[in-house]
Scaffold this active site. Structure first.
Site, PDB file in Angstrom:
ATOM      1  N   ASP A 891      -5.914  -3.001  -2.034  1.00 53.52           N
ATOM      2  CA  ASP A 891      -5.810  -3.096  -3.489  1.00 53.52           C
ATOM      3  C   ASP A 891      -7.138  -2.773  -4.147  1.00 53.52           C
ATOM      4  O   ASP A 891      -8.202  -3.202  -3.680  1.00 53.52           O
ATOM      5  CB  ASP A 891      -5.375  -4.509  -3.911  1.00 53.52           C
ATOM      6  CG  ASP A 891      -4.006  -4.868  -3.366  1.00 53.52           C
ATOM      7  OD1 ASP A 891      -3.305  -3.966  -2.893  1.00 53.52           O
ATOM      8  OD2 ASP A 891      -3.641  -6.061  -3.408  1.00 53.52           O
ATOM      9  N   LYS A 960      -7.639 -13.490 -16.179  1.00 51.27           N
ATOM     10  CA  LYS A 960      -7.606 -12.208 -15.465  1.00 51.27           C
ATOM     11  C   LYS A 960      -7.001 -11.090 -16.304  1.00 51.27           C
ATOM     12  O   LYS A 960      -7.594 -10.011 -16.446  1.00 51.27           O
ATOM     13  CB  LYS A 960      -6.830 -12.359 -14.151  1.00 51.27           C
ATOM     14  CG  LYS A 960      -6.710 -11.059 -13.380  1.00 51.27           C
ATOM     15  CD  LYS A 960      -5.960 -11.248 -12.057  1.00 51.27           C
ATOM     16  CE  LYS A 960      -5.811  -9.906 -11.328  1.00 51.27           C
ATOM     17  NZ  LYS A 960      -5.104 -10.040 -10.038  1.00 51.27           N
ATOM     18  N   ASP A1149      -2.069   0.845  -8.026  1.00 53.52           N
ATOM     19  CA  ASP A1149      -3.400   0.845  -7.407  1.00 53.52           C
ATOM     20  C   ASP A1149      -3.432  -0.015  -6.148  1.00 53.52           C
ATOM     21  O   ASP A1149      -4.501  -0.453  -5.717  1.00 53.52           O
ATOM     22  CB  ASP A1149      -4.462   0.358  -8.402  1.00 53.52           C
ATOM     23  CG  ASP A1149      -4.207  -1.070  -8.878  1.00 53.52           C
ATOM     24  OD1 ASP A1149      -3.095  -1.583  -8.654  1.00 53.52           O
ATOM     25  OD2 ASP A1149      -5.114  -1.674  -9.468  1.00 53.52           O
TER      26      ASP A1149
END
Length: 1344
Positions: A891, A960, A1149
């Site tokens: 990741d 986040k 991603d």
């Protein structure tokens, strides 16, 4: 007769005239078992267009061998060269305003009325429903300039075919009229009067016409215009067409007619001395006759029979009459025989059994669903369960009842519609439904409607229902898709196979790219020629179709509800509607919704849902069809789009043109790579999931069967205390919302489990397509690896590979990451796993009976899957040799920031997101969370009540998303909503306090982030300014019309600024490094009102041009551009992994492969990232904008908005003006442009005026006289209205402000005819830092 021996001399030519024996093009299809089936030049006659590729791609020299198992260095060299080349642009003009038209605009963006007429015309041609009406529409469209580019050869051929078929079957007595029409239309095509050229299909139809109606036939038609086979052969040879392509066309469906046509053409060729044609036709006939049916003369298998239960018969006297025993095939065997009959047919086209299964999965989905529903209903009857109280009110039983009632109702409804429309003296094609309702049988329409409505349950944010407009559109689109799928099935077209990994020369070399393009164009040409012409439906047509079907369903669908009377305690039964229509208010707007009866929603969460799944929602049993074009790929027969559009005809047009130019070959190849990854269901995880599901308990995101949270108690002071009442109401709303969400979640999990159960033991594939930014997604929505933790835990690779020493280490690291211990070094993560081996073994061996350590993980189901894999490897006796199928993830660390740091050479930003080499992984989210915690603690110490509630509760997870989206331009409102969701998920802050705490926390988070990402913000600002300028620009050829005053209906004229705003139609368009054009779809969409039986529906018309939404274009461009880069990086990695033979899957991603391949994939990830960011991405984007918008102009008046000019000045924009132009602008009493203007007597001026403008001389600008002031009231010109109240003492200030406002408006009016070239306004690129992207090769944690 042509001798058969000639077939051996050229057994690779295009050959068969039987549709089942149609040969498969060489290298495009799976390897045949017989040489006669493997034509080497099957498409030798197909003219493959050679687009204008960049010079780099024409180089025939290839650096090294990059195919298959190459070393990779040469492939990377090719990739770097490919990315550094000049990217080919797809440039199209911007759409015109809705009140303007041109032939070019009609070609690129056809209007909805024309599309409606095309759809009606096609529906009338289908099955010869109403050919005269279709002909009327066709004649009208041929005279219409707006339809000129839509009527291609396929449309003309459809009419030729219809005329011949009507003369043959439907109206043989009037055959001379229809055949005359056919020959007239053919001559129009032949002489090029309407810019349409004949194709092989044209000649195939006319040869059929001559064969059936020549003077020596059974039904002769004597026409002077008819051409004999010799003249037809001469014409097609003159056009360079292949006679073999003519006789193998789909319209020649009879082998006997094909044989006769071959003989006719052969005789003509002999008479004309065409030896090559004679040989070619002889070989075709010989090979066609040499292929026997493998099932010919094979006897049928006698099935097992059972006694059929018949109703007792009695004589007239009432005595029972013995009946002879009747036997029938049991349901399962009978269903199997029906399917096997289709398998036998499919074997001729699809040689592999699994491919035949896939064909059946798509082809007979609705038929199988009906059979199953019918069978279950019959079982109830056979068991004698006639008493409703003894019958389980199952979903399948209800659906069968609805199906029967709706089928009967639709037959009557369609008959009424046909009768009504036939009585209209002047029918309007755009409003006719009868031809469309006749495309599919009422029985199938019935089932489509039921399944679509059931599928939409809980969608669009509506609990226990769906939005009405969405339901109508979905049902209409489903009918359209099913009809097109039937067309594909009826033509029995072979399916292209996938190319070898990397081809012969890799994906990125010149030869490799050209080979990829030639293969795709050839296959696409074959598919297009083999299919019938179909027309797209408009949104209005879909809504009207959906309205008829959904309204009919709501009238007939009922369920029985059972309740207990509280007074008598007796059971009460009542028949109720299964669906109801109602309204609710959402954000102040009235929204029409269709709700399901509560008993139906309850059953949806419990019952078997197989009947509500369409194959387009399921994985595939074979590799998906390679993508050949925008609408050709993925599923075999169910039409799929390669890009997910949302009301954007512009994006679709760009993609079609880019495909034609050959600019997007690698995008299609990348999707094929992603779709060809084989998957399996993890049986061990499935068993655990099924046990939890059947138990009904809540565990790890599997919702309970009964909502398990207590309802808030009503306070005693509810009626006396307003605050207590408000808090209780808020908590009650949250409880009801959570309860509804629990039901929706359970339905979603039910879908996943049913699909997983259906595919147990099978290898399957997930076809992919793109969103408009180029990001790839699996098409099956319910069970895929982009889904939630449960979906990912249920999936594993179908191919197993040995772990090896490094693979075993990566398996342990992967387990630590899934548990949540992902911020330590790799060695620390391995140590974490080894320290928890006992917990891991307990989880793997006793997942539900043990300590359940795995349930505390961040991703529990994936963690459990990894625990089982690790235990199996360690217990295998040879851990390094263990054959592993578990996907291991790599990741990115805040991938958007990684791209920003690389674009800007930002050394500090690179260190924050692990681009730089470090001993431990950096974590920017934890860094920000710690900063926020410190600030909150300081506020709490000062007595701030909100801060005191948040002390110790601000985790990395809370901040986040906000940190991640900061560089994407997240606003305060967006940040507040993100944080509020996270606080609610924590559950330790009262519901009524979440809004206040999130508002406070959003301010603190944004404050702490501050200039943390300064480098990224500089690029973001540059992208934003470019997008704002583009959205305000006007094409140069539209300037003269843009400054014309518009006349209103009352005779007055609107000011020039109003016309200028209408002409601002340019959307932001850019090209990814792989050649994909990206068009931002944000426009001020106008909605169209459609009256339906249920309600008035407002829908957007994608074919209706609308002004761009400048604000949305600007704010969305930075994140969309970065998403297009991460999509490109993923595609590059996928293609390179395929070249190296590495199994690959991705979730944006997050890149997945086998544990043993992680090191190889990690190197590829870094190499492709370096190659991408070494290609001067921003420099190319700037150059593209200047080339794409070279002739676009920006009105000076449009720059005087807010702080726009100030931002342009800070970005370094300068406007060059002559002394006279500068003085003229200053004379308008505005100094806003002074900081931007550079006065020069020698340099070329940036300012232009349309040549027709009366005040073209810049030096003669004068304030407006009374005669020049437009008739529009002042309030129409005012940008903002002054408040109606004025505080004491500020009258003078208000008056001055109003005077300045009027002066500003007058200045804008005088500037209305002054424009600046867009390229001159594009700001210089931000200065790049000194970070070198090659550094990431040394970073262990770049992707980890």
């Amino acid at each position: 007769m042509i001798p058969r021996t000639s077939a051996r001399r050229l057994e690779t030519t295009l050959l068969s005239y039987s549709r089942q024996r149609l040969p498969r093009p060489h290298r495009l299809y799976s390897t045949p078992s017989k040489k006669t089936n493997s034509p080497a030049s099957a498409f030798a006659q197909v003219q493959v267009p050679r687009p204008s590729f960049p010079a780099y791609l024409y180089g025939d020299s290839v650096v090294g061998d990059t195919g298959g198992s190459g070393s990779g260095s040469s492939a990377l060299s090719d990739m770097q060269g490919f990315l550094k080349r000049g990217t080919p642009y797809t440039i199209l003009p911007s759409p015109l305003p809705i009140d303007r038209a041109s032939s070019a605009n009609n070609f690129l963006f056809p209007d909805s009325p024309t599309q409606d007429q095309l759809a009606v015309m096609h529906a009338c041609l289908h099955s010869l429903y109403d050919v005269p009406r279709a002909k009327q529409v066709f004649e009208r469209l041929r005279r219409s300039p707006s339809a000129e580019h839509l009527l291609d050869a396929r449309v003309y051929n459809s009419f030729l075919e219809a005329y011949v078929e009507v003369a043959t079957t439907k109206e043989p007595n009037d055959r001379s009229l229809w055949i005359e029409d056919a020959w007239q239309l053919y001559h129009v095509m032949e002489n090029g009067a309407e810019k349409v050229q004949p194709t092989p299909q044209t000649y195939a139809i006319m040869l059929l016409a001559w064969l059936r109606f020549n003077s020596a036939s059974e039904k002769p038609v004597h026409l002077a215009s008819a051409l004999n086979p010799s003249k037809l052969l001469s014409n097609l040879i003159t056009r360079g067409l292949s006679p073999t392509a003519v006789i193998t066309d789909r319209v020649i469906s009879s082998s006997s007619e094909a044989s006769q046509i071959i003989q006719l053409l052969s005789k003509s060729a002999v008479d004309m001395n065409l030896s090559r044609v004679v040989t070619e036709l002889g070989q075709a006939e010989a090979i066609g006759c040499q292929l026997p049916d493998p099932l010919e003369n094979v006897p049928e298998v006698n099935p097992v029979m059972k006694l059929k239960t018949l109703p007792d018969a009695t004589s007239e006297e009432g005595a029972p009459v013995p009946e002879a025993p009747v036997r029938e095939v049991p349901f399962n065997l009978n269903n199997l025989r029906k399917h096997l009959a289709k398998v036998s047919l499919a074997r001729r086209v699809l040689p592999e059994d699994v491919a035949a299964r896939q064909k059946l999965l798509e082809e007979s989905a609705y038929d199988v669903a009906v059979e199953r529903l019918k069978h279950e209903s019959q079982i109830f009857d056979e068991l004698g369960l006639t008493n409703p109280s003894l019958r389980r009110a199952g979903l399948q039983r209800w659906m069968w009842d609805w199906y029967q009632k709706l089928s009967a109702h639709l037959e009557l409804e369609i008959a009424n519609i046909v009768a009504t429309e036939s009585k209209q003296s002047k029918p309007c094609p755009e409003k006719q439904l009868a031809p469309f309702l006749a495309l599919i049988k009422p029985e199938k329409l019935s089932l489509i409607t039921i399944l679509e409505v059931m599928r939409l349950h809980g969608s669009g944010g509506v609990n226990d229902g769906m939005k009405t407009a969405r339901a109508l559109l979905a049902v209409g689109r489903a009918v359209e898709n099913e009809y097109k799928a039937e067309m594909c099935k009826r033509n029995n077209i072979a399916i292209p196979a996938h190319a070898r990994a990397g081809g012969d020369h890799g994906y990125f070399s010149g030869l490799g790219y050209r080979d990829l393009h030639a293969r795709r164009v050839t296959a696409a040409k074959y598919m297009e020629d083999s299919e019938e012409w179909t027309s797209e439906w408009t949104q209005v047509l879909r809504v009207r179709m959906g309205s008829v079907l959904v309204d009919s369903l709501m009238k007939v669908a009922t369920v029985e509800r059972v309740a207990v009377d509280k007074n008598t305690e007796q059971e009460v039964r009542e028949e109720q509607s299964a669906f109801c229509h109602s309204y609710e208010f959402v954000r102040g707007q009235k929204l029409g919704v269709i709700r399901l009866n509560p008993v139906v929603t309850e059953r949806l969460a419990k019952d078997d849902l197989r009947e509500t799944l369409h194959p387009r929602h399921l994985p595939m049993l074979v590799k998906p069809k390679p993508w050949l074009g925008p609408e050709e790929g993925g599923y075999f027969y169910n039409k799929s789009s390669v890009m997910r559009f949302k009301d954007s005809a512009e994006q679709q047009t760009y993609l079609e043109h880019a495909t034609t130019l050959g600019n997007v070959e690698l995008v299609y190849a990348g999707l094929d790579v992603l779709g060809s990854t084989p998957w399996k269901i993890n049986r061990h995880i499935f068993d655990v999931v099924l046990e939890v599901w059947n138990s009904g308990e809540r565990l790890c995101k599997i919702p309970p069967v009964v909502f398990d949270k207590p309802q808030p108690e009503k306070p005693e002071n509810y009626h006396t205390d307003i605050k207590a009442r408000s808090v209780y109401s808020q908590r009650l709303r949250a409880y009801q919302q959570d309860k509804a969400n629990n039901h929706s979640d359970r339905c979603s999990v039910n879908y996943k489990i049913e699909i997983a159960r259906a595919f147990l033991g099978d290898v399957f594939y997930l076809p992919h397509n793109l969103d408009f930014r180029g990001r790839a997604y699996p098409i099956p929505p319910h069970l895929n690896h982009i889904g939630d933790d449960l979906s990912r835990g249920l999936l594993m690779f179908a191919e197993a590979k040995p772990l090896g020493e490094r693979g075993l280490r990566w398996l342990k690291i992967h387990l630590a990451n899934l548990y949540g211990f992902d911020k330590g070094s790799f060695d620390e993560r391995v140590a974490f796993v080894m320290n928890h081996l006992d917990d891991i073994y307990d989880s793997a061996e006793r997942p539900l009976e043990g300590r359940r350590w795995w349930t505390t993980a961040g991703d529990p189901w994936q963690c459990l899957s990894t625990c089982m894999e690790l235990r199996a490897a360690l217990e295998s006796g040879d851990p390094e040799g263990y054959m592993s199928t578990l996907p291991i993830h790599q990741d990115g660390t805040c991938n958007g920031l990684q791209h920003y740091a690389a674009l800007g050479g930002d050394r500090e930003g690179a260190a924050q997101v692990n681009l730089a080499a470090t001993d431990r992984p950096s974590d920017v989210y934890t860094y920000v969370a710690n900063m926020v915690n410190q600030v909150v603690e300081e506020d709490a110490a000062k007595g701030d009540r909100v801060a005191q509630m948040l002390v110790g509760k601000i985790s990395r997870k809370v901040v986040k998303q906000t940190v991640m989206t900061t560089v994407y331009g997240v606003t305060y409102i967006g940040a507040r909503d993100q944080i509020e969701r996270q606080l609610k998920d924590r559950g330790d802050i009262p519901e009524e306090e979440c809004w206040a705490t999130s508002s406070y926390l959003a301010r603190k988070v944004l404050y702490c982030i501050g200039d943390l990402f300064a480098g990224a913000k500089a690029i973001q600002t540059w992208l934003n300014l470019c997008a704002r300028l583009i959205s305000k620009s006007i094409p140069g050829d539209r300037l003269e019309e843009a400054i014309q005053r518009e006349q209103q209906k009352d005779g007055s004229s609107l000011n020039v600024l109003s016309r200028i705003r209408k002409e601002q139609m340019a959307a932001v368009v850019w090209t990814t490094p792989l050649g994909l054009p990206i068009v931002q779809p944000y426009r001020k969409t106008k909605r169209k009102q459609i009256m339906t039986a249920l309600q008035t529906v407002y829908i957007s018309d994608p074919n209706s041009p609308a002004e761009v939404n400048g604000v949305k274009q600007a704010s969305a461009f930075p994140p969309n551009f970065i998403h297009s880069l991460d999509a490109t990086h993923m595609m590059l990695t996928a293609l390179e992994c395929r070249t190296r033979g590495i199994v690959f899957a991705s979730v944006h991603d997050s890149y997945w492969t086998h544990a043993c391949s992680i090191d190889q994939m990690s190197a590829i990830i870094r190499d492709t990232f370096i190659a991408l960011h070494s290609s001067d991405i921003l420099g190319k984007l700037e150059a593209e904008f200047k080339a794409r918008y070279a002739d676009y102009k920006v009105p000076l008046a449009s720059l005087r908005v807010g702080t726009f000019l100030k931002k342009l000045k800070m970005a370094g924009v300068r406007i060059v003006a002559s002394p006279e132009e500068a003085a003229a602008i200053k004379s308008i009493h505005t100094s806003t442009f002074d900081p931007l203007i550079d006065v020069s007597e020698t340099a070329a001026s940036s300012i232009t005026s349309p040549s027709s403008c009366p005040s073209n001389s810049n030096s003669k600008l004068t304030p407006p006289s009374d005669s020049n002031v437009d008739n529009t009231p002042r309030k129409r010109l005012t940008r903002r209205r002054a408040p109606s109240w004025r505080p004491a003492g500020v009258e003078n200030e208000e008056s001055e402000a109003e005077a300045e406002e009027e002066e500003s408006i007058d200045a804008d009016m005088l500037l209305a005819d002054k424009f600046i070239g867009l390229p001159a306004l594009i700001p210089p690129l931000p200065k790049k830092g000194d970070f070198q992207v090659e550094t990431i090769k040394k970073s262990l944690y770049f992707f980890s």
